[in-house]
Write a protein that holds these residues in place. Structure first.
Motif, PDB file in Angstrom:
ATOM      1  N   VAL A   1      24.140   1.590  79.853  1.00  0.00           N
ATOM      2  CA  VAL A   1      22.765   1.078  79.784  1.00  0.00           C
ATOM      3  C   VAL A   1      21.803   2.211  79.416  1.00  0.00           C
ATOM      4  N   VAL A   2      21.962   3.350  80.071  1.00  0.00           N
ATOM      5  CA  VAL A   2      21.097   4.498  79.781  1.00  0.00           C
ATOM      6  C   VAL A   2      21.375   5.027  78.372  1.00  0.00           C
ATOM      7  N   LEU A   3      22.639   5.035  77.953  1.00  0.00           N
ATOM      8  CA  LEU A   3      22.982   5.462  76.593  1.00  0.00           C
ATOM      9  C   LEU A   3      22.325   4.546  75.562  1.00  0.00           C
ATOM     10  N   ALA A   4      22.378   3.240  75.785  1.00  0.00           N
ATOM     11  CA  ALA A   4      21.741   2.299  74.858  1.00  0.00           C
ATOM     12  C   ALA A   4      20.236   2.518  74.814  1.00  0.00           C
ATOM     13  N   GLY A   5      19.633   2.790  75.956  1.00  0.00           N
ATOM     14  CA  GLY A   5      18.197   3.080  75.978  1.00  0.00           C
ATOM     15  C   GLY A   5      17.867   4.358  75.222  1.00  0.00           C
ATOM     16  N   GLY A   6      18.683   5.374  75.393  1.00  0.00           N
ATOM     17  CA  GLY A   6      18.463   6.624  74.680  1.00  0.00           C
ATOM     18  C   GLY A   6      18.633   6.469  73.183  1.00  0.00           C
ATOM     19  N   ILE A   7      19.629   5.697  72.770  1.00  0.00           N
ATOM     20  CA  ILE A   7      19.832   5.468  71.339  1.00  0.00           C
ATOM     21  C   ILE A   7      18.680   4.660  70.755  1.00  0.00           C
ATOM     22  N   SER A   8      18.148   3.719  71.518  1.00  0.00           N
ATOM     23  CA  SER A   8      17.029   2.931  70.995  1.00  0.00           C
ATOM     24  C   SER A   8      15.775   3.786  70.837  1.00  0.00           C
ATOM     25  N   VAL A   9      15.602   4.773  71.688  1.00  0.00           N
ATOM     26  CA  VAL A   9      14.446   5.656  71.578  1.00  0.00           C
ATOM     27  C   VAL A   9      14.650   6.675  70.464  1.00  0.00           C
ATOM     28  N   LEU A  10      15.839   7.246  70.385  1.00  0.00           N
ATOM     29  CA  LEU A  10      16.145   8.291  69.398  1.00  0.00           C
ATOM     30  C   LEU A  10      16.964   7.714  68.255  1.00  0.00           C
ATOM     31  N   ARG A  11      16.526   6.620  67.681  1.00  0.00           N
ATOM     32  CA  ARG A  11      17.342   5.945  66.673  1.00  0.00           C
ATOM     33  C   ARG A  11      17.447   6.726  65.373  1.00  0.00           C
ATOM     34  N   TRP A  12      16.406   7.451  64.951  1.00  0.00           N
ATOM     35  CA  TRP A  12      16.476   8.150  63.670  1.00  0.00           C
ATOM     36  C   TRP A  12      17.474   9.306  63.679  1.00  0.00           C
ATOM     37  N   PRO A  13      17.553  10.118  64.726  1.00  0.00           N
ATOM     38  CA  PRO A  13      18.623  11.127  64.726  1.00  0.00           C
ATOM     39  C   PRO A  13      20.015  10.498  64.677  1.00  0.00           C
ATOM     40  N   VAL A  14      20.197   9.362  65.320  1.00  0.00           N
ATOM     41  CA  VAL A  14      21.493   8.687  65.295  1.00  0.00           C
ATOM     42  C   VAL A  14      21.776   8.125  63.898  1.00  0.00           C
ATOM     43  N   ILE A  15      20.768   7.548  63.257  1.00  0.00           N
ATOM     44  CA  ILE A  15      20.950   7.023  61.899  1.00  0.00           C
ATOM     45  C   ILE A  15      21.320   8.146  60.944  1.00  0.00           C
ATOM     46  N   PHE A  16      20.625   9.290  61.034  1.00  0.00           N
ATOM     47  CA  PHE A  16      20.943  10.417  60.157  1.00  0.00           C
ATOM     48  C   PHE A  16      22.331  10.973  60.437  1.00  0.00           C
ATOM     49  N   LEU A  17      22.757  10.959  61.689  1.00  0.00           N
ATOM     50  CA  LEU A  17      24.109  11.409  62.022  1.00  0.00           C
ATOM     51  C   LEU A  17      25.151  10.509  61.379  1.00  0.00           C
ATOM     52  N   PHE A  18      24.972   9.199  61.476  1.00  0.00           N
ATOM     53  CA  PHE A  18      25.939   8.276  60.862  1.00  0.00           C
ATOM     54  C   PHE A  18      25.934   8.381  59.345  1.00  0.00           C
ATOM     55  N   ARG A  19      24.763   8.604  58.741  1.00  0.00           N
ATOM     56  CA  ARG A  19      24.709   8.789  57.287  1.00  0.00           C
ATOM     57  C   ARG A  19      25.474  10.044  56.882  1.00  0.00           C
ATOM     58  N   ALA A  20      25.315  11.106  57.642  1.00  0.00           N
ATOM     59  CA  ALA A  20      26.012  12.349  57.319  1.00  0.00           C
ATOM     60  C   ALA A  20      27.523  12.197  57.499  1.00  0.00           C
ATOM     61  N   LEU A  21      27.937  11.423  58.472  1.00  0.00           N
ATOM     62  CA  LEU A  21      29.373  11.228  58.696  1.00  0.00           C
ATOM     63  C   LEU A  21      30.001  10.327  57.636  1.00  0.00           C
ATOM     64  N   ARG A  22      29.223   9.398  57.066  1.00  0.00           N
ATOM     65  CA  ARG A  22      29.765   8.474  56.074  1.00  0.00           C
ATOM     66  C   ARG A  22      29.775   9.026  54.663  1.00  0.00           C
ATOM     67  N   GLN A  23      29.000  10.072  54.388  1.00  0.00           N
ATOM     68  CA  GLN A  23      28.959  10.637  53.052  1.00  0.00           C
ATOM     69  C   GLN A  23      30.306  11.266  52.705  1.00  0.00           C
ATOM     70  N   PRO A  24      30.751  11.074  51.472  1.00  0.00           N
ATOM     71  CA  PRO A  24      32.011  11.702  51.086  1.00  0.00           C
ATOM     72  C   PRO A  24      31.866  13.225  51.073  1.00  0.00           C
ATOM     73  N   ARG A  25      32.924  13.860  51.456  1.00  0.00           N
ATOM     74  CA  ARG A  25      32.930  15.316  51.490  1.00  0.00           C
ATOM     75  C   ARG A  25      32.923  15.869  50.068  1.00  0.00           C
ATOM     76  N   ASP A  26      32.304  17.007  49.895  1.00  0.00           N
ATOM     77  CA  ASP A  26      32.282  17.657  48.589  1.00  0.00           C
ATOM     78  C   ASP A  26      33.665  18.240  48.318  1.00  0.00           C
ATOM     79  N   GLN A  27      34.205  17.917  47.179  1.00  0.00           N
ATOM     80  CA  GLN A  27      35.549  18.361  46.814  1.00  0.00           C
ATOM     81  C   GLN A  27      35.453  19.640  45.988  1.00  0.00           C
TER      82      GLN A  27
END
Length: 84
Positions: free
Chosen positions: A55-81
């Motif tokens: 519950v507290v984790l969900a609350g924290g993610i809802s408050v800090l949603r942009w750092p989480v969104i940027f983290l997921f974007r960085a993880l989904r980007q293909p690695r530079d070959q």
């Protein structure tokens, strides 16, 4: 209510106050909130169990949603070959 849950509520109030403030403070404050929130999340989970921890984790993610969104974007980007 345990002290850890009270601190989690105070963390949420602090995050709300920061969100109301000027935009130039948002990213530095987000890093501070993350650094402060992770130990509080661990303490809440240890003291109150995994359900309250989620519950507290969900609350924290809802408050800090942009750092989480940027983290997921960085993880989904293909690695530079580079070099291949």
């Amino acid at each position: 209510m345990t002290i850890s849950l009270i601190l989690a509520c105070l963390w949420a109030l602090l995050a709300t106050g920061i969100a109301i403030g000027p935009r130039r403070f948002h990213w530095p404050a987000a890093w501070g909130l993350i650094a402060l929130g992770v130990p509080i999340l661990g303490w809440v989970t240890y003291e109150n169990g995994p359900v309250w921890g989620l519950v507290v984790l969900a609350g924290g993610i809802s408050v800090l949603r942009w750092p989480v969104i940027f983290l997921f974007r960085a993880l989904r980007q293909p690695r530079d070959q580079a070099g291949e």
